[in-house]
Scaffold this motif. Sequence first.
Motif, PDB file in Angstrom:
ATOM      1  N   ASP A   1       0.838  -1.216   0.000  1.00  0.00           N
ATOM      2  CA  ASP A   1       0.000   0.000   0.000  1.00  0.00           C
ATOM      3  C   ASP A   1       0.863   1.251   0.000  1.00  0.00           C
ATOM      4  OD1 ASP A   1      -2.369   1.606   0.295  1.00  0.00           O
ATOM      5  OD2 ASP A   1      -1.768   1.886   2.387  1.00  0.00           O
ATOM      6  N   VAL A   2       0.386   2.274  -0.681  1.00  0.00           N
ATOM      7  CA  VAL A   2       0.985   3.607  -0.588  1.00  0.00           C
ATOM      8  C   VAL A   2       0.199   4.359   0.477  1.00  0.00           C
ATOM      9  CG1 VAL A   2       1.383   5.769  -1.825  1.00  0.00           C
ATOM     10  CG2 VAL A   2       1.585   3.590  -3.041  1.00  0.00           C
ATOM     11  N   ASP A   3       0.886   4.868   1.488  1.00  0.00           N
ATOM     12  CA  ASP A   3       0.187   5.670   2.493  1.00  0.00           C
ATOM     13  C   ASP A   3       0.152   7.124   2.012  1.00  0.00           C
ATOM     14  OD1 ASP A   3      -0.806   7.061   4.615  1.00  0.00           O
ATOM     15  OD2 ASP A   3       0.397   6.034   6.133  1.00  0.00           O
ATOM     16  N   GLU A   4      -0.911   7.439   1.290  1.00  0.00           N
ATOM     17  CA  GLU A   4      -1.034   8.769   0.691  1.00  0.00           C
ATOM     18  C   GLU A   4      -1.094   9.865   1.753  1.00  0.00           C
ATOM     19  OE1 GLU A   4      -2.927   6.164  -0.007  1.00  0.00           O
ATOM     20  OE2 GLU A   4      -2.819   5.785  -2.160  1.00  0.00           O
TER      21      GLU A   4
ATOM     22  N   ASN B   1      -6.053   6.752   5.285  1.00  0.00           N
ATOM     23  CA  ASN B   1      -5.381   5.810   4.396  1.00  0.00           C
ATOM     24  C   ASN B   1      -6.022   4.433   4.499  1.00  0.00           C
ATOM     25  OD1 ASN B   1      -3.183   4.914   2.661  1.00  0.00           O
ATOM     26  ND2 ASN B   1      -2.563   3.740   4.462  1.00  0.00           N
ATOM     27  N   TYR B   2      -6.153   3.738   3.386  1.00  0.00           N
ATOM     28  CA  TYR B   2      -6.549   2.332   3.418  1.00  0.00           C
ATOM     29  C   TYR B   2      -5.759   1.596   2.343  1.00  0.00           C
ATOM     30  CZ  TYR B   2      -9.678   3.480  -0.493  1.00  0.00           C
ATOM     31  OH  TYR B   2     -10.188   3.909  -1.687  1.00  0.00           O
TER      32      TYR B   2
ATOM     33  N   GLY C   1      -4.693   0.281  -0.791  1.00  0.00           N
ATOM     34  CA  GLY C   1      -5.050   0.491  -2.185  1.00  0.00           C
ATOM     35  C   GLY C   1      -5.594   1.871  -2.479  1.00  0.00           C
ATOM     36  N   GLY C   2      -5.723   2.718  -1.465  1.00  0.00           N
ATOM     37  CA  GLY C   2      -6.239   4.062  -1.719  1.00  0.00           C
ATOM     38  C   GLY C   2      -6.255   4.930  -0.481  1.00  0.00           C
TER      39      GLY C   2
HETATM   40 CA   LIG Z   1      -3.307   3.778   0.702  1.00  0.00          CA
END
Ligand SMILES: [Ca+2]
Length: 380
Positions: A139-142, A159-160, A162-163
């Motif tokens: 996951d990317v922690d946006e 954050n979750y 996948g998005g």
């Molecule tokens: Ca994320």
Amino acid sequence: MRWLLLCHALCLSLLKASAHTVELNNMFGQIQSPGYPDSYPSDSEVTWNITVPEGFRIKLYFMHFNLESSYLCEYDYVKVETEEQVLATFCGRETTDTEQTPGQEVVFSPGSFMSITFRSDFSNEERFTGFDAHYMAVDVDECTEREDEELSCDHYCHNYIGGYYCSCRFGYLLHTDNRTCRVECSDNLFTQRTGVITSPDFPNPYPKSSECFYTIELEEGFMVSLQFEDIFDIEDHPEVPCPYDYIKIKADPKVWGPFCGERAPEPISTQSHSVQILFRSDNSGENRGWRLSYRATGNECPDLQPPVHGKIEPLQAKYSFKDQVLISCDTGYKVLKDNVEMDTFQIECLKDGTWSNKIPTCKKTEMDEENELGSEQETE
Ligand SMILES: [Ca+2]
Ligand SMILES: [Ca+2]
Ligand SMILES: [Ca+2]
């Protein structure tokens, strides 16, 4: 010449046969050098293109690594890259000044794509067993990684896997950009003769992505003037006039503004009883906003003189539109207007600056006249 041409064609096809690309779209997988765990062939080139869904990046690490070593990895190598940049180049068995082996190192792609190329040159000095690597989507922690203000959440970020999504503080609404927090401020009506109007949250920074409308609506005959306070801060641009945020004032058919920047506009005399103010903000920036006070005045009416034996209330130095005056007489006198006697009489200052009526006179009441006569007789 013939042989040369033949070789040229043959060599090209050989090169083509040994260089190939593998497309990988799984969330995880394994990548190995050709023939692994046996020694890899010479003159070999394989590229693995890994693509994972948006919102993920690729994590790559090696369980085994054993390649021929060479100065700056010129002979055999494993290269990890994205479309734009080389993330790592590995070769050898041990890291030296000019060669790097992955060891425990983990390589992350910045985005959702990673390309891994294995290449061996025409010879090997000894037997090399190649590599065994694994990759997975992570996951990317946006919320912690998005440093660009244009992309990060205005208020809260969640954050979750996948998005991510954004939410707003109480009283705000998430704009359709799913990122900035706006306010509902399109319905502000002012009908008092004086008042104060500010940008939302003033003097804290005003909300983004918002369109605010304020209407000052008074009876015809009043004229509204506006005065801005010194604290004035609306996002501007050094060359283009007010491209981001602005305040605009309208009193048909006149328009003032758009205004922005850090210098408050001069006082505005609209000469109108109906004024619309529009304030607009875009999706970025932190500016404090504005505050103005307004005042509605009407035409002035001529000075008033109370009648003989009478008074006017209230007594003012000046009277203007809508002011009302009550005329009454001293004890023993009555207000006489158009041959009608009454206790009091009211007149009003009209929008054109004239009084609704003339000041009536005060007349001694008949009863008092009789009384006076009677008392005169008594004293005789
Ligand atoms: Ca994320
Ligand atoms: Ca080699
Ligand atoms: Ca702005």
